[in-house]
Design an enzyme around this catalytic site. Structure first.
Site, PDB file in Angstrom:
ATOM      1  N   ASN A  18       8.796  29.800 -23.024  1.00 43.10           N
ATOM      2  CA  ASN A  18      10.052  29.093 -23.281  1.00 43.10           C
ATOM      3  C   ASN A  18      10.213  28.788 -24.767  1.00 43.10           C
ATOM      4  O   ASN A  18      11.308  28.902 -25.319  1.00 43.10           O
ATOM      5  CB  ASN A  18      10.117  27.799 -22.468  1.00 43.10           C
TER       6      ASN A  18
ATOM      7  N   CYS B 112      15.239  22.680 -19.809  1.00 42.93           N
ATOM      8  CA  CYS B 112      13.899  23.166 -20.176  1.00 42.93           C
ATOM      9  C   CYS B 112      13.642  23.306 -21.673  1.00 42.93           C
ATOM     10  O   CYS B 112      12.738  22.652 -22.199  1.00 42.93           O
ATOM     11  CB  CYS B 112      13.635  24.492 -19.483  1.00 42.93           C
TER      12      CYS B 112
ATOM     13  N   PHE C 130      18.332  37.187 -25.681  1.00 44.31           N
ATOM     14  CA  PHE C 130      18.184  35.872 -26.331  1.00 44.31           C
ATOM     15  C   PHE C 130      18.367  35.957 -27.835  1.00 44.31           C
ATOM     16  O   PHE C 130      17.655  35.332 -28.615  1.00 44.31           O
ATOM     17  CB  PHE C 130      16.848  35.206 -25.940  1.00 44.31           C
TER      18      PHE C 130
ATOM     19  N   LEU D 293      12.764  30.538 -13.987  1.00 41.94           N
ATOM     20  CA  LEU D 293      14.082  30.707 -13.365  1.00 41.94           C
ATOM     21  C   LEU D 293      15.183  30.233 -14.304  1.00 41.94           C
ATOM     22  O   LEU D 293      15.217  29.055 -14.650  1.00 41.94           O
ATOM     23  CB  LEU D 293      14.145  29.902 -12.062  1.00 41.94           C
TER      24      LEU D 293
ATOM     25  N   THR E   2       7.055  22.201 -14.834  1.00 42.79           N
ATOM     26  CA  THR E   2       6.407  22.428 -16.130  1.00 42.79           C
ATOM     27  C   THR E   2       5.652  21.169 -16.535  1.00 42.79           C
ATOM     28  O   THR E   2       6.260  20.112 -16.717  1.00 42.79           O
ATOM     29  CB  THR E   2       7.475  22.772 -17.192  1.00 42.79           C
TER      30      THR E   2
HETATM   31  C1  UDX Z   1      12.089  20.426 -12.732  1.00 35.48           C
HETATM   32  C2  UDX Z   1      11.308  20.061 -14.019  1.00 35.48           C
HETATM   33  O1  UDX Z   1      11.965  19.069 -14.789  1.00 35.48           O
HETATM   34  C3  UDX Z   1      11.010  21.237 -14.864  1.00 35.48           C
HETATM   35  O2  UDX Z   1      10.147  20.863 -15.896  1.00 35.48           O
HETATM   36  C4  UDX Z   1      10.340  22.273 -14.078  1.00 35.48           C
HETATM   37  O3  UDX Z   1      10.110  23.416 -14.842  1.00 35.48           O
HETATM   38  C5  UDX Z   1      11.080  22.559 -12.822  1.00 35.48           C
HETATM   39  O4  UDX Z   1      11.359  21.417 -12.093  1.00 35.48           O
HETATM   40  P1  UDX Z   1      14.617  20.725 -11.973  1.00 35.48           P
HETATM   41  O5  UDX Z   1      14.323  21.415 -10.692  1.00 35.48           O
HETATM   42  O6  UDX Z   1      15.776  21.193 -12.765  1.00 35.48           O
HETATM   43  O7  UDX Z   1      13.376  20.842 -13.011  1.00 35.48           O
HETATM   44  O8  UDX Z   1      14.659  19.124 -11.698  1.00 35.48           O
HETATM   45  P2  UDX Z   1      15.710  18.288 -10.821  1.00 35.48           P
HETATM   46  O9  UDX Z   1      16.912  19.107 -10.513  1.00 35.48           O
HETATM   47  O10 UDX Z   1      15.826  16.967 -11.486  1.00 35.48           O
HETATM   48  O11 UDX Z   1      14.953  18.120  -9.427  1.00 35.48           O
HETATM   49  C6  UDX Z   1      13.893  17.280  -9.175  1.00 35.48           C
HETATM   50  C7  UDX Z   1      13.987  16.825  -7.704  1.00 35.48           C
HETATM   51  O12 UDX Z   1      12.794  16.131  -7.348  1.00 35.48           O
HETATM   52  C8  UDX Z   1      15.151  15.855  -7.438  1.00 35.48           C
HETATM   53  O13 UDX Z   1      15.907  16.320  -6.352  1.00 35.48           O
HETATM   54  C9  UDX Z   1      14.470  14.535  -7.101  1.00 35.48           C
HETATM   55  O14 UDX Z   1      15.182  13.747  -6.179  1.00 35.48           O
HETATM   56  C10 UDX Z   1      13.141  15.027  -6.530  1.00 35.48           C
HETATM   57  N1  UDX Z   1      12.037  14.033  -6.574  1.00 35.48           N
HETATM   58  C11 UDX Z   1      11.780  13.366  -7.711  1.00 35.48           C
HETATM   59  C12 UDX Z   1      11.268  13.821  -5.444  1.00 35.48           C
HETATM   60  O15 UDX Z   1      11.503  14.432  -4.406  1.00 35.48           O
HETATM   61  N2  UDX Z   1      10.219  12.950  -5.503  1.00 35.48           N
HETATM   62  C13 UDX Z   1       9.941  12.215  -6.628  1.00 35.48           C
HETATM   63  O16 UDX Z   1       8.999  11.427  -6.625  1.00 35.48           O
HETATM   64  C14 UDX Z   1      10.751  12.434  -7.771  1.00 35.48           C
HETATM   65  C1  UDX Z   2      15.119  28.569 -19.215  1.00 41.94           C
HETATM   66  C2  UDX Z   2      14.192  29.790 -19.206  1.00 41.94           C
HETATM   67  O1  UDX Z   2      14.896  30.916 -19.733  1.00 41.94           O
HETATM   68  C3  UDX Z   2      13.687  30.077 -17.799  1.00 41.94           C
HETATM   69  O2  UDX Z   2      12.747  31.133 -17.828  1.00 41.94           O
HETATM   70  C4  UDX Z   2      13.047  28.822 -17.161  1.00 41.94           C
HETATM   71  O3  UDX Z   2      11.791  28.544 -17.732  1.00 41.94           O
HETATM   72  C5  UDX Z   2      13.968  27.612 -17.290  1.00 41.94           C
HETATM   73  O4  UDX Z   2      14.419  27.457 -18.652  1.00 41.94           O
HETATM   74  P1  UDX Z   2      17.639  28.004 -18.556  1.00 41.94           P
HETATM   75  O5  UDX Z   2      17.420  26.790 -19.383  1.00 41.94           O
HETATM   76  O6  UDX Z   2      18.159  27.856 -17.172  1.00 41.94           O
HETATM   77  O7  UDX Z   2      16.282  28.856 -18.444  1.00 41.94           O
HETATM   78  O8  UDX Z   2      18.677  28.951 -19.315  1.00 41.94           O
HETATM   79  P2  UDX Z   2      18.556  30.028 -20.507  1.00 41.94           P
HETATM   80  O9  UDX Z   2      19.319  31.231 -20.090  1.00 41.94           O
HETATM   81  O10 UDX Z   2      17.167  30.239 -20.943  1.00 41.94           O
HETATM   82  O11 UDX Z   2      19.393  29.318 -21.679  1.00 41.94           O
HETATM   83  C6  UDX Z   2      18.932  28.154 -22.341  1.00 41.94           C
HETATM   84  C7  UDX Z   2      19.872  27.789 -23.475  1.00 41.94           C
HETATM   85  O12 UDX Z   2      19.818  28.748 -24.520  1.00 41.94           O
HETATM   86  C8  UDX Z   2      21.339  27.683 -23.084  1.00 41.94           C
HETATM   87  O13 UDX Z   2      21.928  26.574 -23.722  1.00 41.94           O
HETATM   88  C9  UDX Z   2      21.930  28.972 -23.590  1.00 41.94           C
HETATM   89  O14 UDX Z   2      23.305  28.890 -23.864  1.00 41.94           O
HETATM   90  C10 UDX Z   2      21.131  29.178 -24.861  1.00 41.94           C
HETATM   91  N1  UDX Z   2      21.072  30.590 -25.293  1.00 41.94           N
HETATM   92  C11 UDX Z   2      20.452  31.516 -24.527  1.00 41.94           C
HETATM   93  C12 UDX Z   2      21.636  30.935 -26.520  1.00 41.94           C
HETATM   94  O15 UDX Z   2      22.213  30.094 -27.241  1.00 41.94           O
HETATM   95  N2  UDX Z   2      21.527  32.241 -26.922  1.00 41.94           N
HETATM   96  C13 UDX Z   2      20.902  33.196 -26.181  1.00 41.94           C
HETATM   97  O16 UDX Z   2      20.835  34.351 -26.632  1.00 41.94           O
HETATM   98  C14 UDX Z   2      20.348  32.824 -24.946  1.00 41.94           C
END
Ligand code: UDX
Ligand code: UDX
Length: 437
Positions: free
Chosen positions: A212, A264, A253, A154, A122
């Site tokens: 989101n 996120c 939600f 996701l 993102t």
């Molecule tokens: C990330 C973003 O934060 C989010 O905004 C987006 O929507 C989806 O991707 P996430 O997959 O949860 O979310 O991040 P994280 O689990 O921290 O994984 C990032 C990975 O990138 C790590 O494994 C890190 O080691 C790797 N990385 C980071 C690289 O391979 N190269 C880099 O230069 C920096």
């Molecule tokens: C979110 C987005 O839903 C997904 O599409 C992607 O962009 C990544 O970010 P994620 O953060 O993995 O996914 O979980 P999500 O199920 O969206 O929940 C986010 C937070 O909202 C959690 O803390 C959850 O407990 C809270 N939540 C969710 C509530 O408090 N009430 C609800 O009804 C739904």
């Protein structure tokens, strides 16, 4: 079917890479983290994500899925490069683009022939334009590319399902060739006529933030309705169910709770608010959702303090659920962090338990007590607070818990415990917006 490199094998990159290999592509998931790649190469999954392991194993066996630290070599071998590194919140509230920028440089250095370069992380609206400019800045002979924004939707805990059966796939690109390449990598979805929508790069970037932020706003809205329900003797559960029957609203939600967390929603809202400010557009709703969520987290702490007679000083509190939601080991921005900090700040003692996330929380709170099951965690505590809606907490043996605890205070921030049973067992309890029995 294409040769694909994923850069960044975190929650999103791993699920995306594995999912694309399941669709028949040849995928190399790369990362700079040696430990992560070694684990994956020895068949271990570094994150908890239901259903992921079996697909990983299947696709490794079918020679379609590989893990590598050699990002440069992987780029050179691939036709599609997907950027999936983290874009955490910076100190100013906008997204920290340093990892994306560094990856773009690596791609630039290794562009050896035509590639489709796609961002899945993102990123702020307008990032695509900057990435294209940067990639073009040292144009080498025989290298050519088209750019795509392909945001992820996701949910952790159901990410595999969300990837394999998406509501929609957004492909933001000005290039027909890149669009067709992306349709090809999502071929099974394309054949099944899943909604694949082509937009401009900026529109795709905006769709992610708008989606989101809307979901986060919906949660903050029902949380505020819940808080008002408490004051006027209404029951938020019945309110939400009735509201959800209206197709225009939907029941998704709409669960009140301790405030949203995760990697996120909190950062995406802040980033959207920042982008709006930069563009002189006031987004009152987004700012209000951020504020309401902050208050909701604090409100839960106050609820606990008000519930436990005599305050929290010297009290032992079992905190059940550390992950920001059920079915993940992720604790990023989890409301449990505020709750634990608050208890400690009031000189209380914390007994923590999560089916999966104990190890993750240990890094933030190394000095609280962690337990391997609920019943050990509640032994002799004065109060218990449920922070995550894990299934195992929905079917707790409350009688057993009552006799194990010293006190009889329960705060259920997810509204999952049976109130009739709580009352019958003489618990003093509170929740979020429900009419007490
Ligand atoms: C990330 C973003 O934060 C989010 O905004 C987006 O929507 C989806 O991707 P996430 O997959 O949860 O979310 O991040 P994280 O689990 O921290 O994984 C990032 C990975 O990138 C790590 O494994 C890190 O080691 C790797 N990385 C980071 C690289 O391979 N190269 C880099 O230069 C920096
Ligand atoms: C979110 C987005 O839903 C997904 O599409 C992607 O962009 C990544 O970010 P994620 O953060 O993995 O996914 O979980 P999500 O199920 O969206 O929940 C986010 C937070 O909202 C959690 O803390 C959850 O407990 C809270 N939540 C969710 C509530 O408090 N009430 C609800 O009804 C739904």
């Amino acid at each position: 079917m294409k040769n694909i490199t994923i850069i960044g094998t975190g929650y999103v990159g791993l699920v995306t890479g594995v999912g694309l290999s399941e669709f028949g592509n040849k995928v190399i998931c790369t990362d700079i983290n040696n430990d992560k790649i070694s684990k994956l190469n020895s068949g271990k999954v570094p994150i908890y994500e239901p259903g992921l392991e079996e697909i990983i194993i299947r696709n490794i066996q079918n020679d379609r899925l590989f893990f590598s630290l050699d990002i440069a070599a992987s780029i050179k071998k691939s036709e599609v490069i997907i950027i999936a590194v983290g874009t955490p919140q910076s100190d100013h509230g906008d997204a920290d683009m340093q990892y994306v920028d560094s990856v773009v440089n690596t791609i630039k250095e290794n562009l050896n022939n035509y590639k489709v370069i796609c961002t899945k992380s993102t990123v702020p609206i307008g990032s695509g334009k900057k990435i294209i400019k940067s990639l073009k800045s040292s144009y080498k002979e025989n290298s050519d590319f088209n750019y795509v924004s392909n945001p992820e939707f996701l949910r952790e805990g159901s990410a595999v399902k969300d990837f394999l059966w998406p509501d929609r796939v957004i492909i933001g690109t000005s290039s027909l060739n890149a669009y067709e390449t992306m349709c090809d990598i999502y071929r099974p979805l394309y054949i099944n006529k899943n909604p694949i929508k082509r937009t401009s790069v900026e529109t795709a970037e905006m769709i992610k933030y708008a989606s989101n932020s809307f979901l986060a706003l919906k949660i903050s809205y029902i949380n505020e309705i819940a808080n008002l329900c408490e004051q006027v003797d209404a029951d938020v559960h019945d309110v939400a169910v009735a509201m959800g029957k209206d197709g225009r609203i939907s029941d998704k939600f709409l669960h009140p709770g301790p405030g949203f967390g995760g990697s996120c929603f909190p950062k995406d809202l802040r980033s959207l608010s920042y982008i709006a400010k930069e563009n002189d557009v006031k987004m009152s709703t987004i700012n209000a959702a951020i504020e309401a969520n902050k208050k909701q987290k604090y409100l839960m702490c106050c609820k606990l303090e008000n519930l436990v007679s005599g305050g929290l000083k010297g009290k032992e509190i079992a905190v059940l659920g550390l992950a920001f939601k059920a079915n993940t080991d992720d604790i990023r921005d989890s409301s449990s962090i505020e709750m634990i900090s608050f208890i400690l700040s009031k000189s209380g003692k914390v007994n923590a338990y999560d089916p999966i996330a104990n190890d993750s929380m240990l890094k933030i709170f190394p000095n609280i007590a962690y337990f391997q099951n609920v019943y050990e965690a509640v032994n002799k505590v004065d109060a218990l607070v449920v922070m995550t809606e894990w299934n195992e907490f929905r079917s707790l043996d409350l009688r057993k818990i009552r006799s194990a605890m010293n006190g009889n205070f329960i705060l259920d921030t997810r509204n999952i415990l049976n109130m009739k049973e709580l009352s019958a067992l003489k618990f003093v309890y509170d929740n979020v917006g429900r009419q007490k029995i």
